[in-house]
Design a protein around this motif. Structure first.
Motif, mmCIF file in Angstrom:
data_model
loop_
_atom_site.group_PDB
_atom_site.id
_atom_site.type_symbol
_atom_site.label_atom_id
_atom_site.label_comp_id
_atom_site.label_asym_id
_atom_site.label_seq_id
_atom_site.Cartn_x
_atom_site.Cartn_y
_atom_site.Cartn_z
ATOM 1 N N VAL A 24 -5.698 24.821 -8.593
ATOM 2 C CA VAL A 24 -4.950 23.975 -7.656
ATOM 3 C C VAL A 24 -5.092 22.505 -8.058
ATOM 4 O O VAL A 24 -4.112 21.755 -8.077
ATOM 5 N N GLU A 25 -6.298 22.110 -8.422
ATOM 6 C CA GLU A 25 -6.511 20.723 -8.852
ATOM 7 C C GLU A 25 -5.635 20.377 -10.050
ATOM 8 O O GLU A 25 -5.014 19.318 -10.102
ATOM 9 N N ASN B 158 -8.059 19.683 -0.126
ATOM 10 C CA ASN B 158 -8.681 18.609 -0.905
ATOM 11 C C ASN B 158 -8.430 18.776 -2.405
ATOM 12 O O ASN B 158 -8.365 17.803 -3.138
ATOM 13 N N ALA B 159 -8.314 20.031 -2.827
ATOM 14 C CA ALA B 159 -8.039 20.276 -4.247
ATOM 15 C C ALA B 159 -6.605 19.914 -4.599
ATOM 16 O O ALA B 159 -6.283 19.732 -5.773
ATOM 17 N N GLY B 160 -5.736 19.809 -3.585
ATOM 18 C CA GLY B 160 -4.364 19.399 -3.865
ATOM 19 C C GLY B 160 -3.293 20.319 -3.310
ATOM 20 O O GLY B 160 -2.107 20.080 -3.510
ATOM 21 N N ALA B 161 -3.694 21.391 -2.618
ATOM 22 C CA ALA B 161 -2.678 22.231 -1.966
ATOM 23 C C ALA B 161 -2.087 21.448 -0.801
ATOM 24 O O ALA B 161 -2.756 20.613 -0.199
ATOM 25 N N ASP B 162 -0.814 21.707 -0.512
ATOM 26 C CA ASP B 162 -0.182 21.048 0.632
ATOM 27 C C ASP B 162 -0.223 21.927 1.864
ATOM 28 O O ASP B 162 -0.240 21.436 2.978
ATOM 29 N N LYS B 163 -0.196 23.232 1.622
ATOM 30 C CA LYS B 163 -0.267 24.174 2.740
ATOM 31 C C LYS B 163 -1.146 25.329 2.297
ATOM 32 O O LYS B 163 -1.231 25.628 1.105
ATOM 33 N N VAL B 164 -1.763 25.956 3.265
ATOM 34 C CA VAL B 164 -2.491 27.181 2.961
ATOM 35 C C VAL B 164 -1.907 28.305 3.798
ATOM 36 O O VAL B 164 -1.479 28.094 4.926
ATOM 37 N N SER B 165 -1.892 29.462 3.199
ATOM 38 C CA SER B 165 -1.317 30.616 3.857
ATOM 39 C C SER B 165 -2.442 31.568 4.251
ATOM 40 O O SER B 165 -3.234 31.983 3.415
ATOM 41 N N ILE B 166 -2.494 31.870 5.537
ATOM 42 C CA ILE B 166 -3.557 32.721 6.075
ATOM 43 C C ILE B 166 -2.945 34.053 6.474
ATOM 44 O O ILE B 166 -1.946 34.083 7.182
ATOM 45 N N ASN B 167 -3.535 35.141 6.017
ATOM 46 C CA ASN B 167 -2.954 36.444 6.311
ATOM 47 C C ASN B 167 -3.936 37.308 7.090
ATOM 48 O O ASN B 167 -4.026 37.232 8.308
ATOM 49 N N THR B 168 -4.721 38.094 6.366
ATOM 50 C CA THR B 168 -5.612 39.055 7.013
ATOM 51 C C THR B 168 -6.594 38.378 7.969
ATOM 52 O O THR B 168 -6.861 38.884 9.061
#
Lengths: 214, 257
Positions: free
Chosen positions: B67-68, B95-105
């Motif tokens: 991601v960085e 912080n590593a540079g993702a704009d969104k995170v996707s949460i599933n399980t």
């Protein structure tokens, strides 16, 4: 070599912002910092920000940066991005109402629910994705960017500055609203130039070269 | 002109390498996430989604590094999903540079995580991924339920009710995958896409089943999707992002060109 400070108050994606600036500013040192001394000795300042208004204001306060930012605006080129724009206004409706920095008199409001377009179709909130930005007036930061070029947005609240004269960019999403405001040495935008591909990088390039005048 | 419908290529990443192969991009190393992301950026993708499918927790840290690197070079939105269990994982990825995170399980096991994460980092950073299957018999009123573990584990939770709950908990966007259609190339499950999109105020990304460009159009025009996600049709060079956008525009859909 000029020094550009990216204000780090613990909110938001600072890496993208600093890397995007490094990408367009060959001859600059980009510092990601919360140190008021480093910020106030930089040649240019970028204030990014994501998250909720209350958290951003609290984080700025905890880092003792509110006075620093208020005092520095107008003294050297300053770029606010997303929440870095919203916290400049007087007050935000987010988090049941929160006072902001009052550098730009005006309110931050939530999109209506339901939000409808001119043909009565429901629009989703957050306003997320690529919308055209209309240049309300010419500005050096629009150089080499087409009027109505698309920029990337991700927000549920929008700025309503009291003085329409400060608005340099607008967008329509259910309502017409300000997405870029400018003043003496100040430019702040709701969209994310660091995530807006070529046109976003051009805006950052323009900022790095900007003499602070409109 | 208004908000453009988005086209999002999705890449599976295993231990820091893109898997499943990416053939159309003119790159030397098709397994390198940075090269692939750069290629899709040049091709005009509106966002990129990385799904970390690394099985071993030992190798999970490699994703942060990926991601960085990507965020240092590719300046369009980046969503990262897979293996997110705590707010600290969300923060690290952002912080590593993702704009969104996707949460599933994790959202299924602990819905409060969505609430806590969106409170901390803002709704606009939180995507809830929903893997849905049709559970009604033919002829019945259609009904869908969510599944976890790649569609293997039923949860008994109604898809529409879950979507509404996740929106209430602060999700900024839903990534809706039809497990019935995933990999079939016969098109999105329009029924569930439309039902979810109508039920929530937040944007919905349709996923699962794209085999031809008309499917993208149907996902938007019939399913009411705000964005369409596809993997194989782009990876294997069947269609380029540009072709997909041109086709959608011809069909009257607003896209970013």
């Amino acid at each position: 070599m000029q020094r550009i400070a990216v204000i780090d108050y613990g909110m938001g994606n600072l890496r993208s912002v600093s890397k995007a600036i490094e990408c367009v500013a060959d001859n600059a040192e980009v510092l990601v910092t919360s140190d008021a001394k480093l910020i106030s000795t930089a040649d240019r300042i970028v204030c990014p920000g994501q998250g909720a208004a209350a958290d951003c204001m609290a984080a700025l306060n905890d880092a003792n940066l509110i006075n620093t930012v208020q005092e520095l605006i107008g003294t050297r080129p300053f770029l606010g991005i997303c929440m870095g724009l919203q916290v400049l206004l007087t007050h935000s409706e987010e988090n049941d109402g929160i006072d902001c920095m009052n550098v730009v008199p005006g309110q931050v409001k939530r999109f209506a629910s339901p939000l409808l377009d001119t043909s009565g179709q429901r629009l989703k909130v957050p306003h997320m994705g690529w919308s055209p930005v209309a240049h309300s007036v010419a500005h050096p930061l629009w150089d080499n960017i087409a009027d109505k070029a698309r920029f990337y947005f991700a927000h549920s609240y929008y700025c309503a500055p009291d003085d329409q004269g400060s608005v340099v960019g607008q967008c329509e999403y259910g309502i017409e609203f300000a997405v870029a405001i400018a003043g003496q040495q100040l430019f702040a935008c709701q969209f994310h130039p660091e995530k807006s591909a070529k046109d976003g990088l051009q805006l950052l390039r323009n900022f790095v070269a900007w003499n602070g005048k409109s | 002109m208004g908000l453009a419908k988005r086209i999002i290529p999705c890449l599976d990443v295993d231990a820091g390498r893109v898997v499943k192969g990416v053939k159309f991009l003119d790159i030397r190393d098709a397994g390198d996430p940075v090269s692939v992301a750069r290629g899709y950026n040049t091709a005009g993708a509106d966002e990129i989604t990385f799904l970390d499918i690394t099985a071993s927790s030992d190798n999970r840290d490699t994703m942060y590094h990926v991601v960085e690197q990507v965020a240092s070079e590719v300046f369009i939105p980046l969503t990262v999903g897979g293996g997110i269990r705590a707010v600290s994982d969300v923060r690290r990825l952002l912080n590593a540079g993702a704009d969104k995170v996707s949460i599933n399980t994790a959202a299924v096991h602990n819905p409060e995580l969505v609430q806590e994460a969106s409170d901390k980092v803002g709704s606009q950073c939180i995507v809830v991924a929903i893997d849905s299957k049709c559970v009604s018999s033919p002829g019945e009123e259609p009904r869908w339920e969510i599944f976890t573990h790649g569609g293997r584990k039923p949860t008994g939770i109604d898809t529409i009710e879950w979507a509404v709950k996740m929106a209430e908990f602060g999700a900024g966007e839903l990534l809706l995958t039809s497990m019935d259609r995933d990999g079939t190339k016969i098109g999105f499950d329009i029924g569930v896409t439309k039902a979810v999109s109508d039920a929530v105020e937040i944007p919905v990304i349709a996923s699962g089943g794209v085999g031809e460009l008309q499917h993208l159009v149907d996902g938007v025009n019939q399913g009411g999707a705000d964005a369409v996600l596809a993997a194989s049709i782009f990876h294997f060079g069947e269609y380029s992002i540009g072709e997909a956008k041109a086709f959608m525009q011809q069909q009257g859909i607003e896209v970013r060109l």
